[in-house]
Enzyme design. Structure first.
Site, PDB file in Angstrom:
ATOM      1  N   LYS A 224      31.070 -51.066 -67.339  1.00  0.00           N
ATOM      2  CA  LYS A 224      31.660 -49.803 -66.888  1.00  0.00           C
ATOM      3  C   LYS A 224      33.193 -49.807 -66.982  1.00  0.00           C
ATOM      4  CE  LYS A 224      27.713 -48.758 -63.950  1.00  0.00           C
ATOM      5  NZ  LYS A 224      26.873 -49.804 -64.600  1.00  0.00           N
TER       6      LYS A 224
ATOM      7  N   GLY B   9      17.743 -57.455 -60.977  1.00  0.00           N
ATOM      8  CA  GLY B   9      17.468 -57.918 -59.623  1.00  0.00           C
ATOM      9  C   GLY B   9      18.671 -58.074 -58.727  1.00  0.00           C
TER      10      GLY B   9
END
Length: 328
Positions: A126, A167
């Site tokens: 990002k 996860g």
């Protein structure tokens, strides 16, 4: 790293725990877990059976004094601490700025002051061509880390840029699994969205490779395929659901974009192939000896590296989830 003293900021998270396991195999002198979450520190103490080489320090990277103390006589710093959730960073950009930017600057100053050998900064896809507050603050963090190699002192600074770790806290996989187990519909922000995913073990291997091989000033990137989020949800439903589970689109959240980018258009101009599994992004300004180290390496042949270009098939997604232990 034998007989070295290592500081791990944000070390009680999923990345930190796996990293500590791998670091202990290298026989360090001491690993200092620096984080602000008391409950997770106690949990991690028990998980590692009160290992004699682990020291737990309650602290916040926003507090430069605490950080200076934690880094005394340290040889390596793994900087994992950050505010990571996109919606929270959008709602509280001032907090994201304090932790992800000012906190990173504090790490840099503590490292230089204490003569640390190397700092490894964990970034995110990002940060490449950022659209969210989280991405913007991590991108500034990258800039600070890379530029710190121009400052006086012996400390080397390097970045690793990763996709979404399966996860990890806030990952969609545990959320989707929980919705399926409860027989609820899966909420998907947009069926067109694609993301990069990698296993926790792969993420830590990227960290350690950068630690062992970097000269200072690089951004290490792992080569990986993208994944359509709808395909991911459908594989989980096919493998785990006892009955049909509907998928409902809820609309993109603030700061979210349709695909992620590990290497932007501008960055591709200074990116090279390190080996068959990794790329390196070199800075657009000279750092003593850095560009010479990579002379002769093959430049990348693409103009950007986005998650919607080479997508995993459903069988490949299933294999990824099986290897990560999410279908058992």
């Amino acid at each position: 790293m034998k007989n070295k003293t290592i500081v791990v900021t944000g070390g009680t998270g999923s990345w930190g725990r796996e990293l500590v396991k791998r670091l202990l195999e290298r026989e360090p002198k001491e690993i200092r877990i620096f984080s602000r979450n008391e409950a997770l520190q106690v949990e991690m103490m028990h998980e590692f059976y009160h290992h004699p080489k682990l020291t737990f320090i309650i602290g916040d990277i926003r507090d430069k004094y605490e950080l200076m103390q934690a880094c005394q006589q340290a040889d390596y710093i793994f900087h994992l601490a950050a505010l990571k959730h996109v919606p929270i960073c959008e709602q509280q950009p001032d907090s994201a700025m304090k932790t992800n930017v000012i906190g990173t600057q504090n790490v840099i100053q503590a490292a230089i002051k204490n003569g640390v050998e190397k700092v490894i900064y964990v970034s995110t896809d990002k940060a490449s061509h950022p659209s969210s507050t989280y991405g913007m603050t991590k991108a500034i963090g990258e800039k600070l880390i890379v530029h710190a190699n121009l400052r006086e002192g012996k400390t080397k600074f390097v970045c690793v840029r990763s996709g979404n770790v399966l996860g990890s806290t806030g990952s969609v996989v545990p959320i989707f699994k929980q919705q399926i187990e409860q027989g609820l519909q899966i909420n998907l922000t947009d069926k067109r969205m694609t993301r990069f995913f990698l296993a926790l073990e792969e993420a830590v291997s990227l960290l350690l490779k950068a630690t062992d091989e970097s000269s200072g000033g690089e951004v290490y990137v792992m080569r990986m395929q993208g994944c359509r989020i709808q395909d991911l949800a459908e594989v989980l439903i096919e493998e785990l659901a006892a009955s049909d589970i509907p998928i409902r689109e809820t609309g993109a959240r603030l700061g979210e974009r349709m695909c992620e980018s590990l290497i932007s258009e501008l960055e591709s101009m200074s990116s090279i192939h390190l080996d068959e599994d990794y790329y390196v992004i070199l800075p657009p300004f000279p750092i003593d000896g850095l560009h010479e180290t990579y002379a002769g390496r093959t430049p990348v042949q693409f103009d950007h590296f986005h998650s919607d270009h080479v997508l995993m098939s459903k069988p490949e997604i299933k294999e990824m989830l099986q290897n990560g232990g999410f279908l058992s």
